[in-house]
Scaffold this active site. Structure first.
Site, short mmCIF file in Angstrom:
data_model
loop_
_atom_site.label_atom_id
_atom_site.label_comp_id
_atom_site.label_asym_id
_atom_site.label_seq_id
_atom_site.Cartn_x
_atom_site.Cartn_y
_atom_site.Cartn_z
N CYS A 1 7.49 0.50 34.07
CA CYS A 1 7.75 1.62 33.36
C CYS A 1 8.06 3.17 33.79
O CYS A 1 6.62 2.89 34.05
CB CYS A 1 7.09 0.97 31.57
SG CYS A 1 7.69 2.42 30.38
N ASP B 1 12.51 16.75 30.96
CA ASP B 1 13.56 15.57 31.11
C ASP B 1 13.89 15.98 33.39
O ASP B 1 14.25 17.52 32.99
CB ASP B 1 14.91 15.49 30.23
CG ASP B 1 15.10 14.49 31.03
OD1 ASP B 1 15.41 13.80 30.54
OD2 ASP B 1 15.94 13.96 31.54
N HIS C 1 3.57 1.51 24.57
CA HIS C 1 4.62 0.66 25.20
C HIS C 1 4.91 0.04 24.49
O HIS C 1 5.03 -1.01 24.08
CB HIS C 1 3.89 0.38 26.42
CG HIS C 1 6.22 -0.03 26.54
ND1 HIS C 1 6.46 0.02 28.48
CD2 HIS C 1 6.74 -1.16 26.90
CE1 HIS C 1 8.00 -0.06 28.23
NE2 HIS C 1 7.55 -1.32 27.10
N HIS D 1 11.61 1.97 27.08
CA HIS D 1 9.91 2.67 26.24
C HIS D 1 10.36 4.35 25.78
O HIS D 1 10.71 4.74 26.56
CB HIS D 1 9.36 3.27 27.69
CG HIS D 1 7.69 3.87 27.22
ND1 HIS D 1 6.12 3.34 28.24
CD2 HIS D 1 7.31 4.71 26.26
CE1 HIS D 1 5.84 3.43 27.70
NE2 HIS D 1 5.88 4.82 26.24
N HIS E 1 11.11 6.80 23.48
CA HIS E 1 11.01 7.93 23.86
C HIS E 1 11.70 9.10 22.56
O HIS E 1 12.93 8.39 22.09
CB HIS E 1 11.28 8.49 25.23
CG HIS E 1 12.56 8.00 26.00
ND1 HIS E 1 12.45 6.81 25.74
CD2 HIS E 1 13.78 8.67 25.96
CE1 HIS E 1 14.00 6.25 26.28
NE2 HIS E 1 14.71 7.60 26.73
N HIS F 1 14.42 12.08 22.86
CA HIS F 1 14.42 13.40 23.06
C HIS F 1 14.38 14.65 22.29
O HIS F 1 15.14 14.78 21.30
CB HIS F 1 16.23 13.57 23.44
CG HIS F 1 16.62 12.25 25.14
ND1 HIS F 1 16.68 12.43 25.81
CD2 HIS F 1 16.76 10.79 24.46
CE1 HIS F 1 17.00 11.53 26.86
NE2 HIS F 1 16.65 10.42 25.97
P1 AMP Z 1 17.27 7.02 28.05
O1 AMP Z 1 18.75 7.10 28.27
O2 AMP Z 1 17.19 7.97 26.18
O3 AMP Z 1 16.25 6.39 28.01
O4 AMP Z 1 16.97 8.49 28.59
C1 AMP Z 1 16.06 8.50 29.82
C2 AMP Z 1 15.95 10.09 30.30
O5 AMP Z 1 14.74 9.41 31.07
C3 AMP Z 1 16.59 10.32 31.24
O6 AMP Z 1 16.94 11.21 30.21
C4 AMP Z 1 16.33 10.80 32.70
O7 AMP Z 1 16.98 11.98 33.45
C5 AMP Z 1 14.72 10.64 31.86
N1 AMP Z 1 14.08 10.72 33.05
C6 AMP Z 1 14.01 9.52 33.63
N2 AMP Z 1 13.18 9.64 34.78
C7 AMP Z 1 12.71 10.44 34.58
C8 AMP Z 1 10.95 10.85 35.42
N3 AMP Z 1 10.94 10.53 36.05
N4 AMP Z 1 11.18 12.19 35.05
C9 AMP Z 1 11.77 12.66 33.58
N5 AMP Z 1 12.73 12.07 33.70
C10 AMP Z 1 12.66 11.07 33.62
ZN ZN Z 2 6.30 2.34 29.07
#
Ligand code: AMP
Ligand code: ZN
Length: 114
Positions: A4, A30, A46, A101, A103, A105
Protein backbone atom coordinates in the site's frame (compact mmCIF):
# COMPACT_ATOMS: atom_id res chain seq x y z
CA UNK A 1 -0.62 -3.17 4.84
CA UNK A 2 1.85 -4.63 2.34
CA UNK A 3 2.01 -3.04 -1.08
CA UNK A 4 0.00 0.00 0.00
CA UNK A 5 1.67 3.18 -1.20
CA UNK A 6 0.13 5.31 1.57
CA UNK A 7 1.16 2.85 4.32
CA UNK A 8 4.67 3.05 2.85
CA UNK A 9 4.59 6.86 2.96
CA UNK A 10 3.34 6.75 6.57
CA UNK A 11 6.09 4.35 7.68
CA UNK A 12 8.76 6.25 5.74
CA UNK A 13 9.49 3.57 3.11
CA UNK A 14 8.45 5.97 0.34
CA UNK A 15 9.49 9.62 0.45
CA UNK A 16 6.82 12.30 0.40
CA UNK A 17 6.42 15.92 1.32
CA UNK A 18 4.73 15.62 4.73
CA UNK A 19 3.29 18.96 5.86
CA UNK A 20 1.50 17.84 9.04
CA UNK A 21 1.16 14.71 11.14
CA UNK A 22 -0.27 13.63 14.46
CA UNK A 23 -1.34 10.38 16.09
CA UNK A 24 -4.37 10.02 13.80
CA UNK A 25 -3.19 11.05 10.37
CA UNK A 26 -0.56 12.36 8.02
CA UNK A 27 -0.96 15.17 5.47
CA UNK A 28 1.33 15.31 2.43
CA UNK A 29 1.28 16.98 -0.97
CA UNK A 30 -0.25 15.07 -3.86
CA UNK A 31 2.29 13.86 -6.42
CA UNK A 32 0.04 14.88 -9.31
CA UNK A 33 -1.74 18.04 -8.08
CA UNK A 34 -5.23 18.80 -9.46
CA UNK A 35 -5.23 22.36 -8.00
CA UNK A 36 -2.61 24.95 -7.01
CA UNK A 37 -2.66 23.40 -3.55
CA UNK A 38 -3.44 19.70 -3.33
CA UNK A 39 -2.88 17.72 -0.16
CA UNK A 40 -3.89 14.25 0.94
CA UNK A 41 -5.04 13.70 4.52
CA UNK A 42 -4.43 10.03 5.26
CA UNK A 43 -5.37 8.13 8.44
CA UNK A 44 -2.44 6.14 9.87
CA UNK A 45 -4.72 3.13 10.11
CA UNK A 46 -5.13 1.24 6.86
CA UNK A 47 -8.63 0.68 5.58
CA UNK A 48 -9.74 0.90 1.98
CA UNK A 49 -13.07 2.72 2.07
CA UNK A 50 -15.66 4.29 4.36
CA UNK A 51 -17.54 0.99 4.17
CA UNK A 52 -14.80 -0.75 6.21
CA UNK A 53 -14.85 1.66 9.14
CA UNK A 54 -15.88 0.65 12.65
CA UNK A 55 -17.07 3.02 15.38
CA UNK A 56 -13.56 3.82 16.65
CA UNK A 57 -12.53 4.61 13.08
CA UNK A 58 -15.48 7.01 12.64
CA UNK A 59 -14.51 8.83 15.83
CA UNK A 60 -10.96 9.09 14.51
CA UNK A 61 -12.20 10.35 11.13
CA UNK A 62 -14.30 12.94 12.98
CA UNK A 63 -11.15 14.16 14.77
CA UNK A 64 -9.35 14.42 11.41
CA UNK A 65 -12.20 16.46 9.90
CA UNK A 66 -12.23 18.77 12.93
CA UNK A 67 -8.43 19.18 12.71
CA UNK A 68 -8.30 20.27 9.06
CA UNK A 69 -9.73 23.80 9.67
CA UNK A 70 -7.11 24.39 12.37
CA UNK A 71 -4.39 23.78 9.74
CA UNK A 72 -5.77 26.58 7.55
CA UNK A 73 -2.86 28.99 8.01
CA UNK A 74 -0.17 26.31 7.86
CA UNK A 75 -1.54 24.86 4.62
CA UNK A 76 -2.73 28.10 2.96
CA UNK A 77 -6.43 27.27 3.14
CA UNK A 78 -7.62 30.71 4.29
CA UNK A 79 -9.55 31.31 1.08
CA UNK A 80 -11.48 28.08 1.38
CA UNK A 81 -10.92 24.55 0.23
CA UNK A 82 -12.62 21.48 -1.11
CA UNK A 83 -12.51 18.04 0.53
CA UNK A 84 -13.01 14.99 -1.65
CA UNK A 85 -13.13 11.28 -0.88
CA UNK A 86 -13.14 9.07 -3.97
CA UNK A 87 -14.84 5.88 -2.91
CA UNK A 88 -14.85 2.53 -4.70
CA UNK A 89 -18.25 0.86 -4.57
CA UNK A 90 -19.30 -2.79 -4.20
CA UNK A 91 -19.84 -3.31 -7.90
CA UNK A 92 -17.75 -0.61 -9.54
CA UNK A 93 -15.39 2.34 -9.26
CA UNK A 94 -17.16 5.29 -10.90
CA UNK A 95 -15.29 7.81 -8.71
CA UNK A 96 -11.96 6.32 -9.80
CA UNK A 97 -10.45 5.60 -6.40
CA UNK A 98 -6.86 4.60 -7.25
CA UNK A 99 -5.28 4.06 -3.85
CA UNK A 100 -7.17 1.61 -1.63
CA UNK A 101 -6.26 3.35 1.64
CA UNK A 102 -8.88 5.87 2.68
CA UNK A 103 -7.76 9.43 2.06
CA UNK A 104 -9.24 12.90 1.91
CA UNK A 105 -8.13 15.18 -0.90
CA UNK A 106 -7.73 18.82 0.16
CA UNK A 107 -7.91 21.12 -2.87
CA UNK A 108 -7.26 24.85 -2.52
CA UNK A 109 -5.23 27.83 -3.65
CA UNK A 110 -7.44 28.89 -6.56
CA UNK A 111 -11.08 29.18 -7.58
CA UNK A 112 -12.32 25.62 -8.12
CA UNK A 113 -14.97 24.90 -10.72
CA UNK A 114 -17.29 21.95 -10.09
P1 AMP B 1 -7.61 8.58 -5.53
O1 AMP B 1 -7.92 8.56 -7.00
O2 AMP B 1 -8.64 9.29 -4.73
O3 AMP B 1 -7.30 7.19 -5.01
O4 AMP B 1 -6.31 9.47 -5.39
C1 AMP B 1 -5.02 8.96 -5.21
C2 AMP B 1 -4.11 10.16 -5.22
O5 AMP B 1 -2.85 9.75 -4.72
C3 AMP B 1 -3.86 10.76 -6.63
O6 AMP B 1 -4.24 12.13 -6.63
C4 AMP B 1 -2.34 10.58 -6.82
O7 AMP B 1 -1.76 11.67 -7.50
C5 AMP B 1 -1.85 10.47 -5.38
N1 AMP B 1 -0.61 9.73 -5.19
C6 AMP B 1 -0.32 8.47 -5.62
N2 AMP B 1 0.91 8.11 -5.23
C7 AMP B 1 1.41 9.15 -4.52
C8 AMP B 1 2.64 9.40 -3.83
N3 AMP B 1 3.63 8.50 -3.80
N4 AMP B 1 2.81 10.61 -3.22
C9 AMP B 1 1.84 11.54 -3.25
N5 AMP B 1 0.65 11.36 -3.85
C10 AMP B 1 0.44 10.19 -4.49
ZN1 ZN C 1 -2.43 1.53 3.52
Amino acid sequence: MENCVFCKIINGEIKSNIVYQDEDFVVFTDLNPKAKLHYLAVPRKHFATLAEMNETDSTMLGRILAKIPTLSQKLGLQNGYRLIINQKGETGNDAGQEVMHLHIHILAGERLEM
